[in-house]
Design an enzyme around this catalytic site. Sequence first.
Site, PDB file in Angstrom:
ATOM      1  N   GLU A 163       0.798  -1.128   0.114  1.00  0.00           N
ATOM      2  CA  GLU A 163      -0.140   0.179   0.077  1.00  0.00           C
ATOM      3  C   GLU A 163       0.796   1.253  -0.085  1.00  0.00           C
ATOM      4  O   GLU A 163       0.670   2.250   1.069  1.00  0.00           O
ATOM      5  CB  GLU A 163      -0.862   0.005   1.454  1.00  0.00           C
ATOM      6  CG  GLU A 163      -1.845  -1.222   1.201  1.00  0.00           C
ATOM      7  CD  GLU A 163      -2.937  -1.260   2.226  1.00  0.00           C
ATOM      8  OE1 GLU A 163      -2.846  -0.516   3.280  1.00  0.00           O
ATOM      9  OE2 GLU A 163      -3.809  -2.227   2.113  1.00  0.00           O
ATOM     10  N   ASN A 204       2.294  -4.653  -3.371  1.00  0.00           N
ATOM     11  CA  ASN A 204       0.932  -5.144  -3.286  1.00  0.00           C
ATOM     12  C   ASN A 204       0.286  -3.949  -2.885  1.00  0.00           C
ATOM     13  O   ASN A 204       0.598  -3.241  -2.002  1.00  0.00           O
ATOM     14  CB  ASN A 204       0.988  -6.063  -1.997  1.00  0.00           C
ATOM     15  CG  ASN A 204      -0.222  -6.902  -1.849  1.00  0.00           C
ATOM     16  OD1 ASN A 204      -0.856  -7.393  -3.041  1.00  0.00           O
ATOM     17  ND2 ASN A 204      -0.883  -6.963  -0.831  1.00  0.00           N
ATOM     18  N   HIS A 240      -9.958  -6.299  -3.003  1.00  0.00           N
ATOM     19  CA  HIS A 240     -10.968  -6.173  -1.951  1.00  0.00           C
ATOM     20  C   HIS A 240     -11.941  -5.309  -2.760  1.00  0.00           C
ATOM     21  O   HIS A 240     -12.123  -4.138  -2.792  1.00  0.00           O
ATOM     22  CB  HIS A 240     -10.510  -5.381  -0.823  1.00  0.00           C
ATOM     23  CG  HIS A 240      -9.476  -6.178   0.320  1.00  0.00           C
ATOM     24  ND1 HIS A 240      -9.861  -7.285   0.795  1.00  0.00           N
ATOM     25  CD2 HIS A 240      -8.315  -5.841   0.396  1.00  0.00           C
ATOM     26  CE1 HIS A 240      -8.792  -7.684   1.156  1.00  0.00           C
ATOM     27  NE2 HIS A 240      -7.701  -6.689   1.134  1.00  0.00           N
ATOM     28  N   GLU A 269      -5.750 -10.999  -2.158  1.00  0.00           N
ATOM     29  CA  GLU A 269      -6.533 -10.653  -0.868  1.00  0.00           C
ATOM     30  C   GLU A 269      -7.900 -10.448  -1.555  1.00  0.00           C
ATOM     31  O   GLU A 269      -8.933  -9.840  -0.783  1.00  0.00           O
ATOM     32  CB  GLU A 269      -6.344  -9.423  -0.115  1.00  0.00           C
ATOM     33  CG  GLU A 269      -4.635  -9.344   0.093  1.00  0.00           C
ATOM     34  CD  GLU A 269      -4.395  -8.188   1.006  1.00  0.00           C
ATOM     35  OE1 GLU A 269      -5.262  -7.562   1.598  1.00  0.00           O
ATOM     36  OE2 GLU A 269      -3.203  -7.899   1.073  1.00  0.00           O
ATOM     37  N   ASP A 271     -11.881 -10.356  -1.852  1.00  0.00           N
ATOM     38  CA  ASP A 271     -13.257 -10.601  -1.132  1.00  0.00           C
ATOM     39  C   ASP A 271     -14.090  -9.570  -2.093  1.00  0.00           C
ATOM     40  O   ASP A 271     -13.609  -8.557  -2.469  1.00  0.00           O
ATOM     41  CB  ASP A 271     -13.334 -10.563   0.192  1.00  0.00           C
ATOM     42  CG  ASP A 271     -12.533  -9.215   0.753  1.00  0.00           C
ATOM     43  OD1 ASP A 271     -12.423  -8.183   0.036  1.00  0.00           O
ATOM     44  OD2 ASP A 271     -12.047  -9.225   2.183  1.00  0.00           O
TER      45      ASP A 271
END
Length: 351
Positions: A163, A204, A240, A269, A271
């Site tokens: 990030e 990432n 995400h 990651e 979702d």
Amino acid sequence: MRTTTIRLRLCGALATVLVAAGIASGPAAQADERPPTLAELAQEHGRYYGSATDNPELTDGPYKALLGSEFDQITPGNGMKWYATEPQQGVFDFAKGDEIVNLARANHQKVRGHTLVWHSQLPGWLTGREWTAPELRAVLKKHIQTEVRHYRGKVFAWDVVNEAFNEDGTYRETVFYKTLGPGYIADSLRWARQADPRVRLYLNDYNIEAVGPKSDAYHRLAKKLKARGVPLDGIGMQAHLALQYGYPTSLEDNLRRFSRLGLDTALTEVDVRMLLPADDAKLATQAQWYRDLTEACLAVRRCVGVTLWDYTDKYSWIPAFFPGEGAALPWDEELRPKPAYFAIREALGDE
Ligand code: XIL
């Protein structure tokens, strides 16, 4: 891996023939017809299908069983973060990460190391005082190298910096950026490489699935780092996603432009959250998104795999971080598969 899975499935077909011919008995043949797992399906494409997990959940037997059987890759959700691994300056604790690495090893799963340099979940000793550049540089180097050395040969990839950019593509003003300048990213990658010459080194981030200012910033940076010989192997897209913001339709093109720089990509990651309550229509859209993102990864040669940010709504981080949202994962809170699970299977070519 490919041959194993194919053989297994041929075995099932053969068993059916043998049963029909009265040569084999039913129950034994049926045991061979176990449907392939997501991992087995992904392996037929040379990819992995993984899940994050977290130490407290590992006391849940049925949860742990599915984690061990359905996936071939694991990411520790918290156990390898700085606050967990260096709780006091120079005092390292790898117990939590080790627990997950040992579990993965027992289940023949590979592990993604997450994460070495991040502005969040830092220990108090680091955030609670001012640092000069030389001091922080030494602290950062020691943290990275001690952790990477500890997990050498045990993780296949590291999220080295997590990030690093803002939404508009400017550098996030973290303690590392403010104290060391943008060069902290290249330095971190080089230090990680020194400590493990073989592990795949990634940057990432979230909201970089679509082409846009933030993913453009990664593309520019990656190009520059490669040109300068900085050891960068891949870009991790957290993914995400949220139904209310729309699907990132340029995902496949975006993955492809990073491949063209000679980089691996991964969905790290995943979702797909929604405003609660969930209903059939939202779950159907969610299923379609899981199908699409899985297909996007399969369509791009250097997209190496997909990792769910845990696999069940029972342990999703979403409700705690996005109040009023949830139901983000392919298994529900009772560990029952949702439409998204079947959509992933189809995307992976299950017959
Ligand atoms: C989350 C974990 O899932 C939570 O348990 C924790 O409280 C906060 O962090 N981006 C990342 C992950 O890179 O490390 C975050 O994980 C989710 C967002």
